[in-house]
Design a protein around this motif. Structure first.
Motif, PDB file in Angstrom:
ATOM      1  N   THR A 520       0.835  -1.205   0.000  1.00  0.00           N
ATOM      2  CA  THR A 520       0.000   0.000   0.000  1.00  0.00           C
ATOM      3  C   THR A 520       0.870   1.257   0.000  1.00  0.00           C
ATOM      4  O   THR A 520       0.565   2.232  -0.696  1.00  0.00           O
ATOM      5  CB  THR A 520      -0.934   0.003   1.225  1.00  0.00           C
ATOM      6  OG1 THR A 520      -1.703  -1.194   1.235  1.00  0.00           O
ATOM      7  CG2 THR A 520      -1.878   1.189   1.182  1.00  0.00           C
ATOM      8  N   ASP A 526       0.144   5.282   0.718  1.00  0.00           N
ATOM      9  CA  ASP A 526      -0.931   5.365   1.707  1.00  0.00           C
ATOM     10  C   ASP A 526      -0.512   4.571   2.944  1.00  0.00           C
ATOM     11  O   ASP A 526      -0.234   3.373   2.862  1.00  0.00           O
ATOM     12  CB  ASP A 526      -2.217   4.785   1.109  1.00  0.00           C
ATOM     13  CG  ASP A 526      -3.408   4.876   2.070  1.00  0.00           C
ATOM     14  OD1 ASP A 526      -3.202   5.229   3.248  1.00  0.00           O
ATOM     15  OD2 ASP A 526      -4.526   4.575   1.634  1.00  0.00           O
ATOM     16  N   THR A 529      -4.930   3.804   5.467  1.00  0.00           N
ATOM     17  CA  THR A 529      -6.053   2.885   5.229  1.00  0.00           C
ATOM     18  C   THR A 529      -5.850   1.541   5.913  1.00  0.00           C
ATOM     19  O   THR A 529      -6.798   0.932   6.425  1.00  0.00           O
ATOM     20  CB  THR A 529      -6.247   2.679   3.719  1.00  0.00           C
ATOM     21  OG1 THR A 529      -6.426   3.954   3.093  1.00  0.00           O
ATOM     22  CG2 THR A 529      -7.461   1.810   3.440  1.00  0.00           C
TER      23      THR A 529
END
Length: 893
Positions: A520, A526, A529
């Motif tokens: 990710t 990111d 998340t």
């Protein structure tokens, strides 16, 4: 009669403590052993008692002392002042006065003296009252001598002395005072010597503080001292201080503090030969006493004198190990820190844990040789692992997931060149490690890439149920030695069975989480998340326990009588009260269903001697009450459902974003697989501990049944006495064999005293067999000035009032409070619903509290040393679980 009031040093030894106190007994002992102690005498406790008996008011004062608490500072100050003012008006009995004067004249009327108090509870192996009473130096003549003795007697009732006794449980009547009268030595240099390093705990290091003039300047903290450290007969460290001040005697008596000439301030106080000679003297004194010593010394006219020696009571005990000469020090890891329970344990609990460890043992029933006990805690000897080069690189990182400071400390220690050079080589270790790891790794990879993980929780639950049935069958229908041997067998097989049949499931979950984080970050930049994916994992036995407690609270809310009974937390009448209350039958059915699943659990549950929830139901009631106070009906279930929904939405969003990337179909398929594996398998993270506690519940029941038989046979006086025996010793008893060295009653009584002492100790995360405490140094974080730094384990920032909880059964959390705890294990989980954030003194990313905090969406920081003391109840704080710090915004007045 006169002889009982005064004793010369030559008449005193360590057995004289009731007469002359700890300080006096030590001086007499050293004098008779031939150590260079200035001559003197002791005014005995008999004289002090005769002095107090002159007073008509002391009885009332003692009654007041017995009632005062250590934290009642104003009351202590007023009471102490009243006693001291009274004692200066009390006459010294004529026979006591005559005995003192006779000894003084024999010793030399023209001599100057040091007059010091010596309490009967002072300078003991288990307690040090050093500094609690007064000292008077360069005392000249009859008038000054009698005044100093009277002031020493009165100093037993200083504020700090009263508070210290109250805090440590000493009876004020039982602590008596002797007075040491010792010929003064006027030294050029003086100081303090520790025959073990008081900072690191290293038993092979002699540490010497030295300064010019009288040693009181160092003891009182007026000046910095030179520091010399000696190991194996060589000086290996020196720190020469700037010594601006020194204390000197006055011709008319007393002392004066003077500034040293500029050219002397930076001089080394002792020469190197003098340092080595002093260290050798310290080692001889330690050998005489058989324990590490805190020694006051001075150097005058070419000779070294010892003016006091006492045990060092601050050192953490060292495990008894036979490490061959020339071999590297062994590094020992605290099992309690790894298991989130650092309290002291009794011998039976330690024996069960040592038997449970599957490595370093020739047979399943014996205790592991890779385990050691010290201070009522178990430590794992992890030294041999580091003969494998990969372990030096990867094992510290693995340990950081348990506790960051442990990982850092191990990483720093194994880099020491002497450690690597002197490591013991273990034949077959690499082959044995591979034989253990490869099957687990193979299963984990299969689970990660190929297996249908949707039924994993069910498969593990079924295996655990079968395993528990097997244990129950093995422990049923047997008594005596056969029962104890089967306990040892089932205990010794437990972890090995878990490693073979369960660990590969959560391991695959942990690997999948790591890959999700990495991919990710790489593909989407990111880092946020992924944290949502941790919420509300289905099948986590600890989370389900918390939900069931919420259900109990919801039921109790509907019935005011039940809510009142819960608030009373009365274990003796709990069930009978429920039976008479409106709604009681419904609540009891629900309560019993909870106990069927979780009654074997409790705070500190790895200690098998701790009462379980099913045995003392009042232990769980504060958690139910906190839940009722802080949450609305059904809120816990709604939150869990919301968490699951948020995790599902985050997963769909993440997969969708990945699908939009180049080669997105492949990346999305991989990400979808990883998320599914994580969500299905990470819930099993708590299952091994759950099976351990279910097994411990059966083992505890078997051991207590055996204890009852031993009490009926007259072998044990009380069932709980079994807690102070090891499994092997219990086996001997059931076979009719006597325990050697001490009688059984004496052995149990001795271990009870040890346990009481160990409970007050703070265990290190890491130590060596030489006693050195290994401390990891955390790197400075991006945090505000004054923040308390820790390890971030659950993201988010929250502000609120701190609630410091040392024992969960005493917790009274209110809505919006942040839980500050020394540690948490599953027995603490019921409190998590009531808190908005979590701070712990120990722990890491993968320990219980961190995992559950992430599931509940609570910001959390762990590994803040001394958090329960540095953060006060009611402080308003900011907890940053993303960057890993706590900032105190407003102190509680």
């Amino acid at each position: 009669m006169m002889d009982s009031y005064v004793l010369d040093f030559q008449q005193i030894d360590k057995a004289s403590l009731p007469l002359v106190g700890g300080k006096g007994a030590n001086l007499g002992e050293m004098t008779r052993a031939g150590f260079p102690v200035p001559a003197g005498f002791c005014v005995t406790t008999g004289a002090f008692r005769a002095f107090l008996e002159q007073s008509d008011e002391m009885e009332a004062f003692f009654l007041s002392l017995a009632a005062v608490k250590a934290d009642q500072l104003d009351e202590i100050a007023a009471l102490g002042r009243g006693i001291r003012e009274h004692l200066v008006t009390v006459a010294v009995p004529a026979e006591v006065l005559a005995a003192i004067m006779a000894s003084w004249r024999r010793s030399g009327e023209a001599q100057a003296y040091a007059v010091r108090s010596s309490a009967t509870a002072e300078d003991l192996p288990t307690a040090s009252f050093a500094g609690q009473q007064d000292t008077y130096l360069n005392v000249l003549g009859e008038e000054q001598l009698l005044e100093a003795i009277r002031k020493c007697w009165a100093s037993l009732f200083t504020d700090r002395a009263i508070s210290y006794r109250a805090k440590n449980g000493f009876d004020h009547r039982a602590v008596l005072l002797s007075v040491v009268v010792q010929q003064m030595v006027f030294p050029e240099v003086s100081g303090i010597m520790f025959t073990a390093d008081p900072i690191s705990g290293h038993r092979g290091t002699v540490s010497i503080d030295a300064g010019f003039g009288l040693g009181e300047a160092l003891v009182s903290g007026l000046v910095s001292a030179d520091l010399y450290q000696i190991r194996a007969g060589e000086i290996f460290a020196k720190k020469i201080a700037k010594k601006k001040l020194a204390i000197f005697p006055l011709p008319e008596g007393g002392t004066v503090t003077r500034q040293l000439p500029e050219d002397r301030q930076g001089q080394q106080a002792l020469s190197d030969p003098q340092i080595l000679e002093l260290a050798a003297l310290g080692e001889r004194i330690e050998k005489h006493y058989g324990s590490e010593q805190d020694i006051e010394w001075c150097y005058a006219e070419g000779r070294t004198y010892v003016v006091q020696s006492r045990p060092i009571t601050s050192l953490y005990p060292v495990p008894q190990m036979n490490v061959p000469e020339g071999e590297s020090p062994h590094i020992l890891l605290s099992f309690g820190h790894q298991q989130m329970m650092t309290d002291a344990m009794r011998p039976l609990a330690l024996s069960v844990l040592r038997t449970m460890i599957p490595f370093g043992k020739a047979a399943v029933r014996v205790e592991s040789s890779f385990t050691q006990c010290a201070g009522g805690r178990m430590f794992l000897d992890i030294t041999q692992l580091f003969t494998l080069k990969p372990a030096r690189r990867f094992f510290p990182k693995l340990l950081s997931g348990i506790d960051e400071l442990i990982g850092i400390g191990v990483e720093e220690f194994v880099q020491r060149e002497p450690f690597i050079r002197s490591l013991p080589r273990q034949k077959g270790l690499k082959r044995g490690a591979l034989r253990l790891i490869m099957p687990i790794a193979g299963k984990a990879i299969h689970n990660l890439l190929f297996a249908d993980t949707s039924r994993a929780v069910q498969i593990v639950n079924e295996w655990m149920a079968a395993r528990l049935t097997e244990v129950r069958t093995q422990l049923t229908g047997v008594v005596g030695a056969e029962r104890i041997m089967r306990v040892q067998e089932q205990d010794g097989m437990m972890l090995r069975s878990l490693l073979r049949n369960v660990i590969a499931y959560p391991l695959a979950g942990i690997i999948s989480l790591g890959l999700i984080k990495s991919l990710t970050k790489k593909w989407l930049d990111d880092t946020k998340t992924v944290h949502v994916l941790n919420k509300s994992l289905t099948g986590n036995v600890t989370s389900e326990m918390g939900l069931m407690i919420g259900d109990l609270a919801d039921t109790a809310r509907r019935y005011p009588q039940i809510a009142e009974i819960i608030g009373q937390a009365d274990n003796a009448n709990f069930r009978s009260s429920l039976q008479q209350a409106d709604g009681g039958d419904e609540f009891i059915r629900q309560w019993d269903r909870f106990m069927q699943h979780y009654g074997m659990r409790c705070p500190g549950e790895i200690d098998i001697t701790q009462s379980r929830w099913s045995e003392d139901e009042s232990l769980l009631l504060p958690a139910v009450q906190s839940h009722m106070r802080t949450m609305e009906a059904g809120e816990h279930r709604e939150r869990f459902a919301q968490g699951a929904t948020q995790a599902d939405e985050a997963a769909r969003e993440l997969i969708g974003r990945v699908r939009a990337l180049p080669f997105g179909w492949f990346k999305a398929k991989l990400m979808s697989r990883l998320i599914k594996v994580f969500r299905n398998l990470m819930a099993i993270r708590e299952h091994p501990k759950y099976l351990m506690m279910q097994t411990f519940g059966l083992i505890r029941q078997a051991l207590m049944d055996e204890a009852r038989l031993l009490v009926e046979a007259g072998v044990l006086k009380h069932e709980e006495d079994v807690y102070y025996l090891t499994l092997d010793e219990l086996l001997q008893l059931t076979q009719g064999e006597p325990l050697i060295r001490l009688s059984l009653d004496e052995k149990i009584a001795e271990r009870k005293r040890e346990y009481a002492r160990f409970r007050n100790l703070t265990p290190p995360r890491l130590m060596t067999n030489e006693g050195e405490i290994i401390t990891g140094h955390r790197k400075q974080k991006d945090a505000p000035e004054g923040a308390l730094l820790g390890t971030p384990v659950s993201v988010g920032v929250v502000e609120g009032f701190a609630r410091v909880v040392l024992r969960p059964e005493e917790a009274r959390l209110n809505k919006g409070e942040i839980l500050i705890a020394p540690f948490t294990d599953p027995g603490w989980t019921p409190l998590f619903h009531s808190a908005i954030g979590l701070v712990m003194e120990v722990g890491g990313l993968m320990t219980h509290g961190a995992v559950v905090a992430r599931e509940y969406g609570l910001p959390a920081v762990v590994g803040i040393d001394g958090a329960t003391q540095r953060i006060k109840d009611g402080d308003y704080i900011r907890l940053d679980g993303t960057r890993g710090y706590v900032l105190i915004l407003k102190r509680q007045d």
